[in-house]
Design an enzyme around this catalytic site. Sequence first.
Site, PDB file in Angstrom:
ATOM      1  N   ARG A 163      24.857  84.798  21.602  1.00 33.36           N
ATOM      2  CA  ARG A 163      23.923  83.978  22.366  1.00 33.36           C
ATOM      3  C   ARG A 163      23.039  84.764  23.338  1.00 33.36           C
ATOM      4  O   ARG A 163      22.180  84.171  23.986  1.00 33.36           O
ATOM      5  CB  ARG A 163      24.660  82.871  23.146  1.00 33.36           C
ATOM      6  CG  ARG A 163      25.467  81.935  22.281  1.00 33.36           C
ATOM      7  CD  ARG A 163      26.081  80.837  23.117  1.00 33.36           C
ATOM      8  NE  ARG A 163      25.119  79.816  23.482  1.00 33.36           N
ATOM      9  CZ  ARG A 163      25.292  78.947  24.470  1.00 33.36           C
ATOM     10  NH1 ARG A 163      26.384  79.000  25.212  1.00 33.36           N
ATOM     11  NH2 ARG A 163      24.380  78.047  24.741  1.00 33.36           N
ATOM     12  N   ASP A 164      23.237  86.052  23.474  1.00 37.41           N
ATOM     13  CA  ASP A 164      22.363  86.807  24.374  1.00 37.41           C
ATOM     14  C   ASP A 164      22.206  88.243  23.876  1.00 37.41           C
ATOM     15  O   ASP A 164      22.296  89.200  24.659  1.00 37.41           O
ATOM     16  CB  ASP A 164      22.922  86.793  25.803  1.00 37.41           C
ATOM     17  CG  ASP A 164      21.870  87.172  26.843  1.00 37.41           C
ATOM     18  OD1 ASP A 164      20.658  87.066  26.533  1.00 37.41           O
ATOM     19  OD2 ASP A 164      22.239  87.573  27.955  1.00 37.41           O
ATOM     20  N   LEU A 165      21.950  88.376  22.579  1.00 38.30           N
ATOM     21  CA  LEU A 165      21.770  89.708  22.004  1.00 38.30           C
ATOM     22  C   LEU A 165      20.384  90.231  22.382  1.00 38.30           C
ATOM     23  O   LEU A 165      19.365  89.619  22.047  1.00 38.30           O
ATOM     24  CB  LEU A 165      21.916  89.645  20.487  1.00 38.30           C
ATOM     25  CG  LEU A 165      21.998  90.992  19.770  1.00 38.30           C
ATOM     26  CD1 LEU A 165      23.301  91.717  20.131  1.00 38.30           C
ATOM     27  CD2 LEU A 165      21.900  90.795  18.260  1.00 38.30           C
ATOM     28  N   ASN A 169      21.941  94.465  26.426  1.00 35.14           N
ATOM     29  CA  ASN A 169      23.336  94.152  26.103  1.00 35.14           C
ATOM     30  C   ASN A 169      23.843  94.970  24.914  1.00 35.14           C
ATOM     31  O   ASN A 169      24.825  94.611  24.269  1.00 35.14           O
ATOM     32  CB  ASN A 169      23.505  92.658  25.801  1.00 35.14           C
ATOM     33  CG  ASN A 169      23.527  91.829  27.074  1.00 35.14           C
ATOM     34  OD1 ASN A 169      23.777  92.349  28.154  1.00 35.14           O
ATOM     35  ND2 ASN A 169      23.247  90.544  26.948  1.00 35.14           N
TER      36      ASN A 169
END
Length: 308
Positions: A163-165, A169
């Site tokens: 959900r936050d690639l 990150n």
Amino acid sequence: MKEQDRDHIDPGMTDDSDSAYLGIDEATVKLDFGELFSHEFTNIRPYYSSPHGPVEIYTANRYGKRYILKGLKRQYRTDPIYTMSLAKEFEIGIQLDHPNIRRTIGLENIDGLGRVIVLEYVDGCTLDTLLTSSALTISSGRAIAAQIADALGYIHSKQVYHRDLKPTNILVAHNGNVVKIIDFNLSDREDFVILKNPSGTRHYMAPELLSQNIKPSAVADIYSFGVVAGELAQATGDEALAQAVRKCTNDRPDLRPQSVAYIKLPSTRMSVADMLSRLLSSRLLTYILIFILAALAAAIIIMLTKHS
């Protein structure tokens, strides 16, 4: 000391012959190993504090090894939503075991820090740092994309969605360009009931996630992967990689690859066609042509001078 008494040595009454038998010398007996054998974390230092969020991160040592401690700022440590979120991140992270995902090691209470997730320390930099440098090549860019894809496929096989690639990150270790996906703070599974609202970083978020009642999905993560891989392709001038991931960023989820397995990335080894394409689009070819033309012009001038 008699041979039969060797197994009953009193540590407080060893003499020189006992020390020799145990394989330790006088210098070793006097050596204070101190923190090396302590289970406590030492040398705890601030590493990162979220400007607007609840997260704070520290580095620390234990048994001579470095770790990351991820916890909550003091004002958030008793908030049930944030403590549940931290527990969820730990529960997701601890089940993931892949060479391209930062290892989650434990969940502990540390004096002064509260409850923290103990994480693997990676000696490297974030991908966004590499994207703005000149260190990437077509080969290394493809290798990084392949490692991200492999890790993402594994994550999805565990019914987890990142959900936050995004590049911040994704860590790239200095030793061998090994990729480590990090930060499962916003990650989710179907069996969790918190943080179901749209989340992520806008530039890397799939468009459908901005709609109401849209659940996280593999194809939403694939969209994020497509954006990241596209940035790798742009940074390295790799048209083959750009073409391979173009469908990943289709605005329509049903027209994207439905699984990472369907994404056919180019080989990390450059083909002759790739090298020729790279050469034809590079400044090097321009310099070579200028040199050849200058050499021809000089040769013509010399020949004309000799015949005049």
